[in-house]
Design an enzyme around this catalytic site. Structure first.
Site, short mmCIF file in Angstrom:
data_model
loop_
_atom_site.label_atom_id
_atom_site.label_comp_id
_atom_site.label_asym_id
_atom_site.label_seq_id
_atom_site.Cartn_x
_atom_site.Cartn_y
_atom_site.Cartn_z
N GLY A 130 -4.74 4.39 7.21
CA GLY A 130 -5.48 4.20 5.97
C GLY A 130 -4.67 3.46 4.94
N SER A 131 -4.90 3.80 3.68
CA SER A 131 -4.32 3.01 2.58
C SER A 131 -2.82 3.14 2.42
CB SER A 131 -5.01 3.40 1.26
OG SER A 131 -6.37 3.00 1.27
N VAL A 132 -2.18 4.10 3.08
CA VAL A 132 -0.71 4.15 3.00
C VAL A 132 -0.10 2.95 3.70
CG1 VAL A 132 -0.51 6.65 2.71
CG2 VAL A 132 -0.61 5.69 5.01
#
Length: 677
Positions: free
Chosen positions: A414-416
């Site tokens: 995801g956004s990490v």
């Protein structure tokens, strides 16, 4: 005159032929030694003297040699002897019933090491063909040919010494796997009162089947006054006091494997168990027997060879009236103690933070690469697996599969992933951190080629979106645009620079992180989704934590380590970002906490935090949503001595920022005093 000369020549030739055909003791014992060295014991018997054959049969001779040599795994037999000189051989010809003594030396290898001895062989000449007046030499054999210490009686004995299994310790020498006292619970049959009722009671308390007790008591060796083992439990087990209250139940202390970390270290350390027949056959090693234990999971399995050690063995000759004589010995080699970089204090705090949730966390020292924790939740108690009486070692009330090792798996990040995408774009020059993009609304599509698909972001922007704003608000559209600007080929190449699609360089098997199921990205939608950690891209928690070391080590990514003996601070990938951009990224990751999606960390943490959040939607189909996983990759901003990549699974119906909350819970225990900037 010619006739006389001819007769003399003929006689000389006959004498020469006769002398040539006569076998000497040297030749005969050379033949005997050759047969012996090849372990052709049936042929060896044929060379024994008549006197010897009156004392031992061919069958006895062959069986004795074969048994001893097989039992001792004898090989590489070499016999050397002192040959008679020509003068000595000539003297023998003058004797009426000649015999000769030949000193010899035997050297051989056994499973306990080399065996060597010196002895003497007596050879006697015997008639083998009366009509031809043919003689040969034969060996007066005795037990000294096996070993001189057996001449006056005695038996060959074998003693094995089992190695002590090596322990597993954390960085502070706190035990994670140790050898300690356990109780072997058994029954003395003659002391049982109302045996059938007692056996059922014992079975219920120990959570075993009564049939197991019946089978143990019906073994051929069992007698009423003997201790019959039926189970092994921990001294701390609640069942111990209960079962010992039953008449006829006894205990013996023995050494067993104990795991003090219990569930917190279960997946990392693993446990040992009984070796299976299939595994025993597969190993093809004389270091294992059918009753041995072997590492089943985790480090116990991965480091089995180092932890196991090598059994010692002693071959000796046992005599009735004197001390045993050792003829070969291989010293025992105890297993190696393995010390990890893991900090059990941190490991337990992280595991306990998961409570009823599932997920995984990798914690590292971002300046050295040392792994401080590898957690998978939920887990099982390896002590319960080995010795437990509850019968629920593998049960989980939330059906989250405690047997699954999540830190040895990969997940969509995801956004990490966005800081890594940003670094890739900056590195190849397609991303200018200060350039703003005009993005309208929450949805964006490149055009008709995408059909109905649109990239969605969680919040609207106020003005042009640059890198800082995109990371603080976690703007999917910005990163999709940047990935399309890079193009698939460059995107893949840059991510390979971060270690994707290659073996992860680690002491424990961690799967490789992948860009896609094929390693390629053949359409723009997949490229856009991959930029913010969705699509088919997957990473392990440890790789994710390792990737963030780029932002704390001047643009270099460290090689993670697990063993305390390894060199720390090793570089896995270098020059992934410039010093200037590293400082920019540190500032932005701090802003994500102060002004962005990780504000909860700012509000609740005792120390300033920098990091990145991520939410991954696990779609069931293109139209139907599924569960959500939440990530938080973060570290103390002012003193980055620990960096955690924390994943919490199935957070869609749970409190907002659950991964952040768990991270803060751990950090506040490690930094108990409030420290405001």
């Amino acid at each position: 005159m010619k006739r006389v000369i001819f007769l003399l020549v003929a006689l000389l030739l006959l004498a020469a032929c006769s002398e040539k055909e006569q076998v000497t003791p040297n030749e005969r014992f050379k033949e005997f030694a050759s047969i012996w060295s090849k372990q052709e014991f049936d042929q060896m018997f044929n060379m024994f003297s008549t006197e010897t054959k009156e004392k031992i049969t061919e069958e006895e001779s062959i069986q004795r040699y074969e048994k001893i040599y097989n039992d001792l795994s004898i090989e590489n037999v070499h016999i050397s002897f002192d040959e008679l000189t020509e003068e000595e051989l000539d003297e023998l010809k003058k004797e009426e019933n000649p015999s000769v003594t030949l000193p010899f030396t035997v050297e051989m290898d056994s499973f306990a090491g080399p065996i060597s001895f010196e002895y003497e062989a007596t050879l006697v000449q015997e008639l083998v063909n009366e009509e031809e007046d043919e003689y040969n030499w034969f060996v007066n054999w005795d037990a000294g040919f096996i070993h001189p210490e057996l001449v006056d009686g005695g038996e060959i004995g074998i003693e094995t010494i089992e190695p002590v299994r090596g322990e597993i310790l954390d960085r502070n020498q706190i035990p994670l796997a140790i050898n300690d006292t356990v109780y072997q619970i058994g029954i003395k049959p003659e002391d049982l009162v109302n045996p059938e009722q007692a056996k059922q009671q014992i079975a219920d308390i120990l959570n075993i089947k009564k049939e197991k007790i019946d089978d143990a008591l019906s073994a051929g060796w069992v007698q009423d006054d003997l201790f019959v083992p039926i189970a092994t439990i921990l001294p701390t087990d609640e069942a111990y006091e209960q079962v010992m209250a039953i008449p006829g139940v006894q205990r013996k202390e023995m050494t067993g494997r104990i795991y003090p970390g219990e569930e917190a270290t279960a997946h990392l350390v693993g446990y040992i168990g009984d070796i299976t027949a299939e595994k025993l056959e597969e190993l093809e090693s004389d270091e294992y027997g059918p009753n041995d234990k072997i590492g089943i999971r985790g480090l116990e399995s991965w480091y089995e060879e180092r932890l196991k050690g090598k059994r010692g063995v002693k071959i000796f000759i046992k005599k009735e009236d004197s001390e045993d004589v050792v003829i070969a010995e291989k010293p025992v080699e105890n297993g190696e103690t393995i010390q990890l970089t893991i900090d059990i204090n941190i490991q337990e705090k992280i595991y306990n933070s998961y409570k009823d949730d599932s997920g995984t966390t990798a914690a590292i020292d971002p300046k050295t690469g040392e792994t401080l924790a590898l957690v998978s939740a939920p887990a099982f108690d390896p002590n319960e697996v080995l010795y437990g009486t509850s019968g629920d070692a593998w049960d989980d009330p939330n059906d989250q599969d405690p047997s699954l090792n999540r830190f040895a798996a990969t997940f969509a990040p995801g956004s990490v992933l966005k800081p890594i995408t940003a670094a890739a774009g900056i590195n190849i020059g397609t991303l200018d951190p200060e350039e703003g993009f005009e993005i309208e609304g929450k949805h964006w599509s490149k055009g008709k080629g995408w059909g109905d698909y649109q990239v969605t972001r969680v919040s609207l922007s106020n003005g042009p979106v640059d890198l800082k704003d995109a990371l603080v608000r976690s703007d999917n559209i910005y990163f999709a645009m940047q990935a399309l600007e890079m193009g698939s080929e460059a995107f893949i190449e840059e991510f390979k620079q971060f270690g994707f699609e290659e073996d992860f360089p680690y002491e424990y098997p961690i799967p490789a992180s992948t860009i896609s199921s094929t390693g390629e990205i053949n359409d723009e939608v997949l490229l856009a989704n991959s930029s913010y950690g969705q699509g088919e891209l997957e990473m392990s928690a440890l790789h994710l934590a390792t990737a963030y070391t780029v932002f704390l080590n001047g643009g270099d990514m460290l090689k993670p380590t697990l063993l305390l003996s390894e060199d720390t601070g090793q570089i896995w990938k270098e020059d992934l970002l410039s010093e200037e951009e590293v400082k920019r990224m540190q500032s932005i990751l701090r802003a994500v906490v102060t002004d962005g999606t990780a504000k909860r960390a700012e509000e609740e943490s005792n120390v300033p935090i920098a990091g990145k959040t991520g939410t991954v939607e696990l779609k069931l189909s293109a139209e139907t949503g599924g569960a959500e996983n939440s990530w938080f990759v973060a570290y103390p901003h002012e003193s980055p001595d620990i960096l955690m990549a924390m994943l919490v699974e199935e957070t869609e119906d749970k409190e907002s920022g659950l991964a952040i909350g768990k991270f803060v819970e751990v950090i506040n225990q490690l930094y108990p005093e409030k420290n405001d900037e």
